[in-house]
Scaffold this motif. Structure first.
Motif, PDB file in Angstrom:
ATOM      1  N   MET A   1      -8.164  58.065 -50.600  1.00 29.71           N
ATOM      2  CA  MET A   1      -8.761  58.934 -49.614  1.00 29.71           C
ATOM      3  C   MET A   1      -9.312  60.147 -50.362  1.00 29.71           C
ATOM      4  O   MET A   1      -8.600  60.767 -51.134  1.00 29.71           O
ATOM      5  N   VAL A   2     -10.537  60.460 -50.101  1.00 27.91           N
ATOM      6  CA  VAL A   2     -11.154  61.634 -50.709  1.00 27.91           C
ATOM      7  C   VAL A   2     -11.006  62.833 -49.783  1.00 27.91           C
ATOM      8  O   VAL A   2     -10.603  63.912 -50.208  1.00 27.91           O
ATOM      9  N   ASP A   3     -11.311  62.618 -48.495  1.00 27.69           N
ATOM     10  CA  ASP A   3     -11.266  63.722 -47.543  1.00 27.69           C
ATOM     11  C   ASP A   3     -11.195  63.165 -46.124  1.00 27.69           C
ATOM     12  O   ASP A   3     -11.808  62.143 -45.828  1.00 27.69           O
ATOM     13  N   CYS A   4     -10.429  63.843 -45.281  1.00 28.53           N
ATOM     14  CA  CYS A   4     -10.369  63.469 -43.876  1.00 28.53           C
ATOM     15  C   CYS A   4      -9.896  64.681 -43.084  1.00 28.53           C
ATOM     16  O   CYS A   4      -8.712  65.020 -43.123  1.00 28.53           O
ATOM     17  N   PRO A   5     -10.809  65.329 -42.374  1.00 29.03           N
ATOM     18  CA  PRO A   5     -10.386  66.468 -41.555  1.00 29.03           C
ATOM     19  C   PRO A   5      -9.354  66.043 -40.515  1.00 29.03           C
ATOM     20  O   PRO A   5      -9.456  64.953 -39.943  1.00 29.03           O
ATOM     21  N   GLU A   6      -8.346  66.855 -40.293  1.00 23.55           N
ATOM     22  CA  GLU A   6      -7.293  66.529 -39.336  1.00 23.55           C
ATOM     23  C   GLU A   6      -7.880  66.291 -37.957  1.00 23.55           C
ATOM     24  O   GLU A   6      -8.706  67.059 -37.472  1.00 23.55           O
ATOM     25  N   GLY A   7      -7.482  65.189 -37.330  1.00 29.47           N
ATOM     26  CA  GLY A   7      -7.947  64.840 -35.996  1.00 29.47           C
ATOM     27  C   GLY A   7      -9.274  64.096 -35.963  1.00 29.47           C
ATOM     28  O   GLY A   7      -9.720  63.674 -34.911  1.00 29.47           O
ATOM     29  N   ALA A   8      -9.911  63.908 -37.114  1.00 29.77           N
ATOM     30  CA  ALA A   8     -11.208  63.225 -37.161  1.00 29.77           C
ATOM     31  C   ALA A   8     -11.008  61.712 -37.176  1.00 29.77           C
ATOM     32  O   ALA A   8      -9.984  61.212 -37.633  1.00 29.77           O
ATOM     33  N   ASP A   9     -11.993  60.983 -36.666  1.00 26.42           N
ATOM     34  CA  ASP A   9     -11.947  59.526 -36.700  1.00 26.42           C
ATOM     35  C   ASP A   9     -12.579  58.958 -37.971  1.00 26.42           C
ATOM     36  O   ASP A   9     -12.422  57.786 -38.266  1.00 26.42           O
ATOM     37  N   LEU A  10     -13.319  59.782 -38.700  1.00 27.81           N
ATOM     38  CA  LEU A  10     -13.949  59.334 -39.930  1.00 27.81           C
ATOM     39  C   LEU A  10     -13.363  60.057 -41.122  1.00 27.81           C
ATOM     40  O   LEU A  10     -13.127  61.269 -41.079  1.00 27.81           O
ATOM     41  N   GLY A  11     -13.129  59.310 -42.181  1.00 29.91           N
ATOM     42  CA  GLY A  11     -12.666  59.873 -43.436  1.00 29.91           C
ATOM     43  C   GLY A  11     -13.591  59.414 -44.545  1.00 29.91           C
ATOM     44  O   GLY A  11     -14.397  58.504 -44.360  1.00 29.91           O
ATOM     45  N   ARG A  12     -13.485  60.053 -45.689  1.00 32.68           N
ATOM     46  CA  ARG A  12     -14.313  59.679 -46.830  1.00 32.68           C
ATOM     47  C   ARG A  12     -13.407  59.085 -47.903  1.00 32.68           C
ATOM     48  O   ARG A  12     -12.363  59.638 -48.214  1.00 32.68           O
ATOM     49  N   VAL A  19     -18.704  57.071 -52.852  1.00 31.80           N
ATOM     50  CA  VAL A  19     -18.005  57.712 -51.741  1.00 31.80           C
ATOM     51  C   VAL A  19     -18.686  57.293 -50.447  1.00 31.80           C
ATOM     52  O   VAL A  19     -19.905  57.383 -50.320  1.00 31.80           O
ATOM     53  N   ARG A  20     -17.878  56.808 -49.508  1.00 31.41           N
ATOM     54  CA  ARG A  20     -18.441  56.357 -48.227  1.00 31.41           C
ATOM     55  C   ARG A  20     -17.524  56.741 -47.085  1.00 31.41           C
ATOM     56  O   ARG A  20     -16.337  57.012 -47.274  1.00 31.41           O
ATOM     57  N   ASP A  21     -18.081  56.757 -45.884  1.00 26.46           N
ATOM     58  CA  ASP A  21     -17.319  57.084 -44.682  1.00 26.46           C
ATOM     59  C   ASP A  21     -16.669  55.820 -44.129  1.00 26.46           C
ATOM     60  O   ASP A  21     -17.286  54.750 -44.115  1.00 26.46           O
ATOM     61  N   ILE A  22     -15.420  55.971 -43.673  1.00 27.10           N
ATOM     62  CA  ILE A  22     -14.726  54.863 -43.014  1.00 27.10           C
ATOM     63  C   ILE A  22     -14.063  55.387 -41.740  1.00 27.10           C
ATOM     64  O   ILE A  22     -13.799  56.576 -41.624  1.00 27.10           O
ATOM     65  N   ASN A  23     -13.791  54.488 -40.843  1.00 27.03           N
ATOM     66  CA  ASN A  23     -13.106  54.841 -39.613  1.00 27.03           C
ATOM     67  C   ASN A  23     -11.602  54.788 -39.863  1.00 27.03           C
ATOM     68  O   ASN A  23     -11.088  53.771 -40.334  1.00 27.03           O
ATOM     69  N   VAL A  24     -10.894  55.875 -39.557  1.00 31.48           N
ATOM     70  CA  VAL A  24      -9.447  55.946 -39.788  1.00 31.48           C
ATOM     71  C   VAL A  24      -8.654  55.962 -38.479  1.00 31.48           C
ATOM     72  O   VAL A  24      -7.455  56.190 -38.484  1.00 31.48           O
ATOM     73  N   SER A  25      -9.314  55.690 -37.369  1.00 33.51           N
ATOM     74  CA  SER A  25      -8.664  55.815 -36.058  1.00 33.51           C
ATOM     75  C   SER A  25      -7.540  54.809 -35.821  1.00 33.51           C
ATOM     76  O   SER A  25      -6.726  54.997 -34.917  1.00 33.51           O
ATOM     77  N   LEU A  26      -7.460  53.749 -36.620  1.00 34.11           N
ATOM     78  CA  LEU A  26      -6.391  52.759 -36.435  1.00 34.11           C
ATOM     79  C   LEU A  26      -5.065  53.202 -37.048  1.00 34.11           C
ATOM     80  O   LEU A  26      -4.029  52.600 -36.776  1.00 34.11           O
ATOM     81  N   LEU A  27      -5.101  54.242 -37.881  1.00 30.61           N
ATOM     82  CA  LEU A  27      -3.893  54.738 -38.545  1.00 30.61           C
ATOM     83  C   LEU A  27      -3.557  56.134 -38.053  1.00 30.61           C
ATOM     84  O   LEU A  27      -4.433  56.886 -37.643  1.00 30.61           O
ATOM     85  N   ASP A  28      -2.269  56.461 -38.113  1.00 29.51           N
ATOM     86  CA  ASP A  28      -1.840  57.809 -37.765  1.00 29.51           C
ATOM     87  C   ASP A  28      -2.087  58.744 -38.943  1.00 29.51           C
ATOM     88  O   ASP A  28      -1.809  58.390 -40.086  1.00 29.51           O
ATOM     89  N   GLY A  29      -2.620  59.927 -38.664  1.00 28.07           N
ATOM     90  CA  GLY A  29      -2.813  60.954 -39.695  1.00 28.07           C
ATOM     91  C   GLY A  29      -1.573  61.797 -39.788  1.00 28.07           C
ATOM     92  O   GLY A  29      -0.566  61.500 -39.151  1.00 28.07           O
ATOM     93  N   PRO A  30      -1.582  62.827 -40.564  1.00 28.56           N
ATOM     94  CA  PRO A  30      -2.724  63.266 -41.376  1.00 28.56           C
ATOM     95  C   PRO A  30      -2.839  62.443 -42.656  1.00 28.56           C
ATOM     96  O   PRO A  30      -1.903  61.774 -43.082  1.00 28.56           O
ATOM     97  N   PHE A  31      -4.020  62.509 -43.251  1.00 27.01           N
ATOM     98  CA  PHE A  31      -4.308  61.808 -44.497  1.00 27.01           C
ATOM     99  C   PHE A  31      -4.359  62.827 -45.626  1.00 27.01           C
ATOM    100  O   PHE A  31      -4.738  63.969 -45.429  1.00 27.01           O
TER     101      PHE A  31
END
Length: 64
Positions: A1-12, A19-31
């Motif tokens: 994981m490079v970056d993922c703002p708390e509460g966001a559905d997309l992470g980098r 570096v690409r965007d992925i959907n992280v909504s299937l997992l519990d954060g924070p990352f």
């Protein structure tokens, strides 16, 4: 994981140096930057350990 703002559905993430965007909504954060996730079709589907990530990369001919 490079970056993922708390509460966001997309992470980098970085995949093969890109570096690409992925959907992280299937997992519990924070990352946490530096954490490894298993990705399928643009979705993070599982957190994985550094050792498991290293083993997978060796299998595919890459390294950490």
């Amino acid at each position: 994981m490079v970056d993922c703002p708390e509460g966001a559905d997309l992470g980098r993430v970085e995949v093969a140096g890109v570096v690409r965007d992925i959907n992280v909504s299937l997992l519990d954060g924070p990352f946490v930057p530096g954490e490894y996730v298993l990705i399928h079709s643009g979705f993070a589907i599982e957190r994985i350990s550094t050792q498991r990530a290293a083993d997978a990369l060796v299998f595919f001919g890459a390294e950490l």
